[in-house]
Design a protein around this motif. Structure first.
Motif, PDB file in Angstrom:
ATOM      1  N   GLY A   6      35.185  19.231   2.361  1.00 37.33           N
ATOM      2  CA  GLY A   6      34.004  19.508   1.541  1.00 37.33           C
ATOM      3  C   GLY A   6      34.225  20.667   0.593  1.00 37.33           C
ATOM      4  O   GLY A   6      33.845  20.622  -0.574  1.00 37.33           O
ATOM      5  N   ASP A   7      34.872  21.718   1.077  1.00 42.52           N
ATOM      6  CA  ASP A   7      35.152  22.879   0.240  1.00 42.52           C
ATOM      7  C   ASP A   7      36.160  22.529  -0.850  1.00 42.52           C
ATOM      8  O   ASP A   7      35.990  22.918  -2.003  1.00 42.52           O
ATOM      9  N   ASN A   8      37.197  21.781  -0.495  1.00 46.15           N
ATOM     10  CA  ASN A   8      38.197  21.365  -1.490  1.00 46.15           C
ATOM     11  C   ASN A   8      37.557  20.532  -2.591  1.00 46.15           C
ATOM     12  O   ASN A   8      37.832  20.731  -3.775  1.00 46.15           O
ATOM     13  N   ALA A  57      36.348  29.979  17.116  1.00 47.03           N
ATOM     14  CA  ALA A  57      37.095  30.408  18.301  1.00 47.03           C
ATOM     15  C   ALA A  57      38.504  29.831  18.362  1.00 47.03           C
ATOM     16  O   ALA A  57      39.400  30.439  18.955  1.00 47.03           O
ATOM     17  N   VAL A  58      38.723  28.680  17.737  1.00 44.21           N
ATOM     18  CA  VAL A  58      40.066  28.090  17.745  1.00 44.21           C
ATOM     19  C   VAL A  58      40.837  28.363  16.459  1.00 44.21           C
ATOM     20  O   VAL A  58      41.913  27.820  16.246  1.00 44.21           O
ATOM     21  N   GLY A  59      40.291  29.199  15.602  1.00 39.25           N
ATOM     22  CA  GLY A  59      40.999  29.619  14.400  1.00 39.25           C
ATOM     23  C   GLY A  59      40.735  28.788  13.159  1.00 39.25           C
ATOM     24  O   GLY A  59      41.329  29.047  12.115  1.00 39.25           O
ATOM     25  N   ARG A  60      39.855  27.795  13.243  1.00 37.27           N
ATOM     26  CA  ARG A  60      39.534  26.995  12.060  1.00 37.27           C
ATOM     27  C   ARG A  60      38.565  27.753  11.164  1.00 37.27           C
ATOM     28  O   ARG A  60      37.659  28.420  11.652  1.00 37.27           O
ATOM     29  N   LEU A  61      38.766  27.602   9.861  1.00 36.25           N
ATOM     30  CA  LEU A  61      37.852  28.224   8.914  1.00 36.25           C
ATOM     31  C   LEU A  61      36.509  27.519   8.948  1.00 36.25           C
ATOM     32  O   LEU A  61      36.444  26.294   9.006  1.00 36.25           O
ATOM     33  N   GLY A  62      35.458  28.310   8.887  1.00 32.41           N
ATOM     34  CA  GLY A  62      34.114  27.760   8.804  1.00 32.41           C
ATOM     35  C   GLY A  62      33.780  27.393   7.377  1.00 32.41           C
ATOM     36  O   GLY A  62      34.644  27.377   6.498  1.00 32.41           O
ATOM     37  N   LEU A  63      32.529  27.130   7.131  1.00 29.62           N
ATOM     38  CA  LEU A  63      32.079  26.762   5.796  1.00 29.62           C
ATOM     39  C   LEU A  63      32.289  27.906   4.816  1.00 29.62           C
ATOM     40  O   LEU A  63      32.119  29.079   5.157  1.00 29.62           O
ATOM     41  N   ARG A  90      29.929  18.233   3.430  1.00 30.45           N
ATOM     42  CA  ARG A  90      30.399  18.185   4.815  1.00 30.45           C
ATOM     43  C   ARG A  90      29.692  19.201   5.699  1.00 30.45           C
ATOM     44  O   ARG A  90      30.318  19.966   6.410  1.00 30.45           O
ATOM     45  N   LEU A  91      28.361  19.223   5.610  1.00 30.31           N
ATOM     46  CA  LEU A  91      27.589  20.039   6.535  1.00 30.31           C
ATOM     47  C   LEU A  91      26.333  19.297   6.951  1.00 30.31           C
ATOM     48  O   LEU A  91      25.802  18.499   6.202  1.00 30.31           O
ATOM     49  N   GLY A  92      25.921  19.552   8.160  1.00 30.58           N
ATOM     50  CA  GLY A  92      24.802  18.832   8.744  1.00 30.58           C
ATOM     51  C   GLY A  92      23.453  19.410   8.387  1.00 30.58           C
ATOM     52  O   GLY A  92      23.337  20.451   7.740  1.00 30.58           O
TER      53      GLY A  92
END
Length: 125
Positions: A6-8, A57-63, A90-92
């Protein structure tokens, strides 16, 4: 540092050096000039922790800040439903509502004294 789909998509469509959509379409779709939008994004990101992109917590970037601000602006500009950003951004729904709440509170806090005031006699002239 990887970013979400979504960011890309958002970055490539409107904010890259050679965006998919030209400035006049940005103006039409966001209901403001890109410079104004970026001033809001930069100010919110610098002053409101909600708008700072973080890792989970697992190192993935958030929004990203752009995703969060775009979700809020689209709801305000078009009166769209909170779930309308699912496919593109890509957000709920609950995240979109949180973006809108934090956006409006941040705007009032950061820009309220300057722009959300009663008009002065000079303004009315």
């Amino acid at each position: 540092m990887t970013t979400s789909a979504g960011d890309n998509r958002l970055w490539n469509d409107y904010f890259s050096e050679d965006p998919t959509f030209p400035p006049h379409l940005f103006r039409r779709r966001f209901r403001m000039y890109k410079e104004v939008f970026m001033r809001i994004v930069d100010t919110l990101s610098a002053n409101v922790p909600f708008f700072q992109q973080r890792r989970d917590a697992v190192g993935r970037l958030g929004l990203s800040t752009l995703q969060k601000c775009t979700a809020a602006i689209r709801m305000l500009a078009y009166g769209s439903a909170a779930g309308a950003g699912d496919e593109y951004l890509r957000l709920g729904e609950s995240t979109s509502l949180s973006c809108l709440t934090n956006f409006t509170e941040g705007i009032i806090q950061l820009f309220g004294d300057e722009y959300l005031r009663r008009p002065t006699p000079e303004d009315l002239q």
